[in-house]
Design a protein around this motif. Structure first.
Motif, PDB file in Angstrom:
ATOM      1  N   ASN A  62      69.676 -48.729 -24.374  1.00 58.39           N
ATOM      2  CA  ASN A  62      70.994 -48.596 -23.757  1.00 58.39           C
ATOM      3  C   ASN A  62      72.024 -49.520 -24.398  1.00 58.39           C
ATOM      4  O   ASN A  62      71.706 -50.634 -24.823  1.00 58.39           O
ATOM      5  CB  ASN A  62      70.907 -48.903 -22.258  1.00 58.39           C
ATOM      6  CG  ASN A  62      70.030 -47.905 -21.527  1.00 58.39           C
ATOM      7  OD1 ASN A  62      70.159 -46.708 -21.723  1.00 58.39           O
ATOM      8  ND2 ASN A  62      69.134 -48.402 -20.673  1.00 58.39           N
ATOM      9  N   ALA A  63      73.266 -49.031 -24.434  1.00 57.54           N
ATOM     10  CA  ALA A  63      74.372 -49.813 -24.983  1.00 57.54           C
ATOM     11  C   ALA A  63      75.018 -50.631 -23.880  1.00 57.54           C
ATOM     12  O   ALA A  63      75.487 -50.077 -22.882  1.00 57.54           O
ATOM     13  CB  ALA A  63      75.396 -48.888 -25.624  1.00 57.54           C
ATOM     14  N   ARG A  64      75.051 -51.932 -24.052  1.00 57.35           N
ATOM     15  CA  ARG A  64      75.712 -52.801 -23.090  1.00 57.35           C
ATOM     16  C   ARG A  64      77.151 -53.105 -23.494  1.00 57.35           C
ATOM     17  O   ARG A  64      77.871 -53.805 -22.787  1.00 57.35           O
ATOM     18  CB  ARG A  64      74.904 -54.090 -22.934  1.00 57.35           C
ATOM     19  CG  ARG A  64      73.522 -53.823 -22.333  1.00 57.35           C
ATOM     20  CD  ARG A  64      72.637 -55.037 -22.344  1.00 57.35           C
ATOM     21  NE  ARG A  64      71.335 -54.761 -21.728  1.00 57.35           N
ATOM     22  CZ  ARG A  64      70.277 -55.563 -21.809  1.00 57.35           C
ATOM     23  NH1 ARG A  64      70.364 -56.706 -22.489  1.00 57.35           N
ATOM     24  NH2 ARG A  64      69.151 -55.230 -21.228  1.00 57.35           N
ATOM     25  N   GLU A  65      77.538 -52.598 -24.648  1.00 62.25           N
ATOM     26  CA  GLU A  65      78.929 -52.621 -25.097  1.00 62.25           C
ATOM     27  C   GLU A  65      79.096 -51.489 -26.094  1.00 62.25           C
ATOM     28  O   GLU A  65      78.108 -50.949 -26.607  1.00 62.25           O
ATOM     29  CB  GLU A  65      79.286 -53.964 -25.737  1.00 62.25           C
ATOM     30  CG  GLU A  65      78.488 -54.317 -26.964  1.00 62.25           C
ATOM     31  CD  GLU A  65      78.907 -55.647 -27.583  1.00 62.25           C
ATOM     32  OE1 GLU A  65      80.124 -55.889 -27.694  1.00 62.25           O
ATOM     33  OE2 GLU A  65      78.018 -56.440 -27.954  1.00 62.25           O
ATOM     34  N   GLU A  66      80.333 -51.076 -26.356  1.00 58.30           N
ATOM     35  CA  GLU A  66      80.551 -49.990 -27.300  1.00 58.30           C
ATOM     36  C   GLU A  66      80.304 -50.464 -28.726  1.00 58.30           C
ATOM     37  O   GLU A  66      80.384 -51.662 -29.020  1.00 58.30           O
ATOM     38  CB  GLU A  66      81.970 -49.432 -27.180  1.00 58.30           C
ATOM     39  CG  GLU A  66      83.067 -50.355 -27.662  1.00 58.30           C
ATOM     40  CD  GLU A  66      84.430 -49.679 -27.640  1.00 58.30           C
ATOM     41  OE1 GLU A  66      84.603 -48.695 -26.895  1.00 58.30           O
ATOM     42  OE2 GLU A  66      85.312 -50.134 -28.387  1.00 58.30           O
ATOM     43  N   GLY A  67      79.992 -49.518 -29.597  1.00 56.51           N
ATOM     44  CA  GLY A  67      79.738 -49.908 -30.975  1.00 56.51           C
ATOM     45  C   GLY A  67      79.467 -48.721 -31.869  1.00 56.51           C
ATOM     46  O   GLY A  67      79.596 -47.555 -31.464  1.00 56.51           O
ATOM     47  N   PHE A  76      75.334 -60.186 -33.203  1.00 56.41           N
ATOM     48  CA  PHE A  76      74.449 -59.123 -32.741  1.00 56.41           C
ATOM     49  C   PHE A  76      75.173 -58.291 -31.676  1.00 56.41           C
ATOM     50  O   PHE A  76      75.765 -58.838 -30.750  1.00 56.41           O
ATOM     51  CB  PHE A  76      73.183 -59.717 -32.119  1.00 56.41           C
ATOM     52  CG  PHE A  76      72.051 -59.925 -33.083  1.00 56.41           C
ATOM     53  CD1 PHE A  76      72.285 -60.276 -34.397  1.00 56.41           C
ATOM     54  CD2 PHE A  76      70.736 -59.773 -32.660  1.00 56.41           C
ATOM     55  CE1 PHE A  76      71.244 -60.484 -35.270  1.00 56.41           C
ATOM     56  CE2 PHE A  76      69.683 -59.975 -33.533  1.00 56.41           C
ATOM     57  CZ  PHE A  76      69.931 -60.329 -34.840  1.00 56.41           C
ATOM     58  N   LEU A  77      75.114 -56.977 -31.814  1.00 58.46           N
ATOM     59  CA  LEU A  77      75.665 -56.105 -30.791  1.00 58.46           C
ATOM     60  C   LEU A  77      74.736 -56.120 -29.576  1.00 58.46           C
ATOM     61  O   LEU A  77      73.511 -56.207 -29.718  1.00 58.46           O
ATOM     62  CB  LEU A  77      75.797 -54.682 -31.337  1.00 58.46           C
ATOM     63  CG  LEU A  77      76.801 -53.797 -30.611  1.00 58.46           C
ATOM     64  CD1 LEU A  77      78.227 -54.302 -30.834  1.00 58.46           C
ATOM     65  CD2 LEU A  77      76.690 -52.346 -31.078  1.00 58.46           C
ATOM     66  N   ASP A  78      75.319 -56.022 -28.399  1.00 59.27           N
ATOM     67  CA  ASP A  78      74.518 -56.144 -27.165  1.00 59.27           C
ATOM     68  C   ASP A  78      73.883 -54.802 -26.811  1.00 59.27           C
ATOM     69  O   ASP A  78      74.539 -53.915 -26.247  1.00 59.27           O
ATOM     70  CB  ASP A  78      75.410 -56.638 -26.028  1.00 59.27           C
ATOM     71  CG  ASP A  78      74.606 -57.107 -24.815  1.00 59.27           C
ATOM     72  OD1 ASP A  78      73.364 -57.056 -24.886  1.00 59.27           O
ATOM     73  OD2 ASP A  78      75.226 -57.522 -23.824  1.00 59.27           O
ATOM     74  N   LEU A  79      72.625 -54.658 -27.162  1.00 56.48           N
ATOM     75  CA  LEU A  79      71.825 -53.483 -26.838  1.00 56.48           C
ATOM     76  C   LEU A  79      70.617 -53.936 -26.023  1.00 56.48           C
ATOM     77  O   LEU A  79      70.139 -55.055 -26.193  1.00 56.48           O
ATOM     78  CB  LEU A  79      71.345 -52.759 -28.098  1.00 56.48           C
ATOM     79  CG  LEU A  79      72.412 -52.395 -29.144  1.00 56.48           C
ATOM     80  CD1 LEU A  79      71.742 -51.801 -30.376  1.00 56.48           C
ATOM     81  CD2 LEU A  79      73.425 -51.414 -28.552  1.00 56.48           C
ATOM     82  N   GLY A  80      70.128 -53.066 -25.164  1.00 61.66           N
ATOM     83  CA  GLY A  80      68.974 -53.434 -24.345  1.00 61.66           C
ATOM     84  C   GLY A  80      67.933 -52.336 -24.333  1.00 61.66           C
ATOM     85  O   GLY A  80      68.266 -51.146 -24.427  1.00 61.66           O
ATOM     86  N   LEU A  81      66.669 -52.711 -24.219  1.00 64.06           N
ATOM     87  CA  LEU A  81      65.578 -51.759 -24.117  1.00 64.06           C
ATOM     88  C   LEU A  81      64.949 -51.907 -22.734  1.00 64.06           C
ATOM     89  O   LEU A  81      64.390 -52.951 -22.394  1.00 64.06           O
ATOM     90  CB  LEU A  81      64.533 -52.026 -25.206  1.00 64.06           C
ATOM     91  CG  LEU A  81      63.495 -50.929 -25.399  1.00 64.06           C
ATOM     92  CD1 LEU A  81      64.149 -49.670 -26.004  1.00 64.06           C
ATOM     93  CD2 LEU A  81      62.347 -51.387 -26.282  1.00 64.06           C
ATOM     94  N   ASP A  82      65.071 -50.856 -21.943  1.00 64.37           N
ATOM     95  CA  ASP A  82      64.547 -50.861 -20.576  1.00 64.37           C
ATOM     96  C   ASP A  82      63.311 -49.980 -20.509  1.00 64.37           C
ATOM     97  O   ASP A  82      63.383 -48.768 -20.742  1.00 64.37           O
ATOM     98  CB  ASP A  82      65.610 -50.355 -19.603  1.00 64.37           C
ATOM     99  CG  ASP A  82      66.878 -51.200 -19.635  1.00 64.37           C
ATOM    100  OD1 ASP A  82      66.736 -52.437 -19.594  1.00 64.37           O
ATOM    101  OD2 ASP A  82      67.972 -50.638 -19.729  1.00 64.37           O
ATOM    102  N   ILE A  83      62.158 -50.576 -20.186  1.00 68.01           N
ATOM    103  CA  ILE A  83      60.865 -49.890 -20.197  1.00 68.01           C
ATOM    104  C   ILE A  83      60.470 -49.506 -18.784  1.00 68.01           C
ATOM    105  O   ILE A  83      60.578 -50.307 -17.847  1.00 68.01           O
ATOM    106  CB  ILE A  83      59.788 -50.759 -20.842  1.00 68.01           C
ATOM    107  CG1 ILE A  83      60.166 -51.092 -22.291  1.00 68.01           C
ATOM    108  CG2 ILE A  83      58.422 -50.072 -20.806  1.00 68.01           C
ATOM    109  CD1 ILE A  83      59.195 -52.043 -22.989  1.00 68.01           C
ATOM    110  N   ARG A  84      60.024 -48.260 -18.621  1.00 74.13           N
ATOM    111  CA  ARG A  84      59.560 -47.752 -17.330  1.00 74.13           C
ATOM    112  C   ARG A  84      58.204 -47.081 -17.522  1.00 74.13           C
ATOM    113  O   ARG A  84      57.979 -46.404 -18.517  1.00 74.13           O
ATOM    114  CB  ARG A  84      60.533 -46.738 -16.755  1.00 74.13           C
ATOM    115  CG  ARG A  84      61.959 -47.269 -16.565  1.00 74.13           C
ATOM    116  CD  ARG A  84      62.046 -48.229 -15.396  1.00 74.13           C
ATOM    117  NE  ARG A  84      63.416 -48.698 -15.197  1.00 74.13           N
ATOM    118  CZ  ARG A  84      63.918 -49.791 -15.724  1.00 74.13           C
ATOM    119  NH1 ARG A  84      63.172 -50.547 -16.525  1.00 74.13           N
ATOM    120  NH2 ARG A  84      65.178 -50.153 -15.501  1.00 74.13           N
ATOM    121  N   THR A  85      57.314 -47.275 -16.544  1.00 73.75           N
ATOM    122  CA  THR A  85      56.017 -46.592 -16.601  1.00 73.75           C
ATOM    123  C   THR A  85      56.150 -45.225 -15.936  1.00 73.75           C
ATOM    124  O   THR A  85      57.100 -44.985 -15.176  1.00 73.75           O
ATOM    125  CB  THR A  85      54.943 -47.402 -15.876  1.00 73.75           C
ATOM    126  OG1 THR A  85      55.372 -47.669 -14.540  1.00 73.75           O
ATOM    127  CG2 THR A  85      54.694 -48.703 -16.598  1.00 73.75           C
TER     128      THR A  85
END
Length: 290
Positions: free
Chosen positions: A51-56, A281-290
């Protein structure tokens, strides 16, 4: 607008990512991920959302080909944006399906590549959008991290910037340390043309006193290094009068704030180490779900 002095870095291959990704893989987990293997079973599956936490501007998605192989095919990456495309804050950039242990294993490596390269692309796009329309060619430099040269220049290209030479072999640049050993710029320019006919020759000068001799040497590109605006204006006018075929490049600690003043010189190239050595670094996040 021309996008490169020689060959643009408009695409990459798996081979461009592999050495760095493999080094990161070994560095990050030389034995086992002792946290994850203690908490989860090898057969547990998951899905992750990038997911993008800011535009880029996205760059670096090609690293997933290497990460997929290093994780023995346990992961499938599905990107919703291509390199060079703009995304908004809150956008889902990609989905990852597969082994939970593999997902946790590659998380930081994946984010490091994407955040770094997308950061370069994003900052480049902001500069190009503001000043490219004024006729300035925004160029990168060789001021890159070891091993990341081609990827960093690819990121500049994805952001709409232009590529200077990739390496010392691609084109010649006669800098102050070269020129100091000769009485006239015509000598080194002539030597290079004799040894490597057909290669682009760029000549760097750092004062107006060197301009007439530089024009007599007839380089393909004339770099005005650390010139103030009045001297740039005088050099620009003289070059256009004497030999309008010579490309003009401005360099020397150029930041976005300095580009406004240079916008009065249409067609010049502006080389900016800023694009790659002042990267956030651009603010991107990886959200893991089972």
């Amino acid at each position: 607008m021309k996008r490169a002095y020689t060959k643009p870095i408009s695409e990459t291959s798996e081979a461009d990512y592999f050495p760095l990704a493999k080094m990161a893989w070994d560095e990050d987990c030389p034995d086992q991920d002792i946290t994850s293997v203690s908490l989860f079973s090898p057969d547990q599956k998951a899905i992750a959302y990038l997911n993008a936490r800011e535009e880029g501007i996205l760059c670096g998605s090609g690293v997933t080909e290497v990460l997929s192989k290093l994780s023995d095919g346990d992961l499938q990456f599905n990107f919703f944006f291509k390199d060079g495309e703009k995304f908004a804050k809150g956008d889902m950039i990609a989905e990852i399906h597969g082994s939970l242990l593999s997902m946790l294993r590659v998380e930081r490596i994946l984010l490091n590549f994407l955040q770094y390269l997308s950061g370069i692309s994003t900052s480049t796009r902001k500069i190009v959008d503001q000043y490219g329309s004024k006729g300035i060619m925004i160029l990168d430099t060789r001021k890159t991290l070891p091993g990341y040269r081609k990827l960093a220049k690819y990121a500049v290209y994805c952001g709409g910037g232009s590529n200077h030479r990739l390496d010392l072999s691609e084109m010649a640049m006669i800098k102050d340390n070269h020129l100091a050993l000769f009485g006239s710029a015509k000598i080194p320019v002539g030597k290079i043309r004799s040894n490597f006919p057909g290669r682009i020759v760029e000549l760097e000068i750092d004062s107006l006193d060197q301009l007439e001799d530089a024009l007599e040497a007839e380089p393909d590109v004339l770099m005005l290094d650390n010139f103030n605006i009045p001297d740039t204006r005088a050099a620009f006018q003289r070059i256009k009068e004497k030999n309008p075929k010579i490309l003009i490049e401005c360099s020397g600690r150029i930041t976005p704030e300095k580009l406004e003043a240079l916008s009065e010189f249409p067609g010049v190239g502006v080389s900016m180490g800023y694009l790659t050595h002042t990267t956030r670094f651009l603010d991107l996040g990886l959200d893991i779900r089972t």
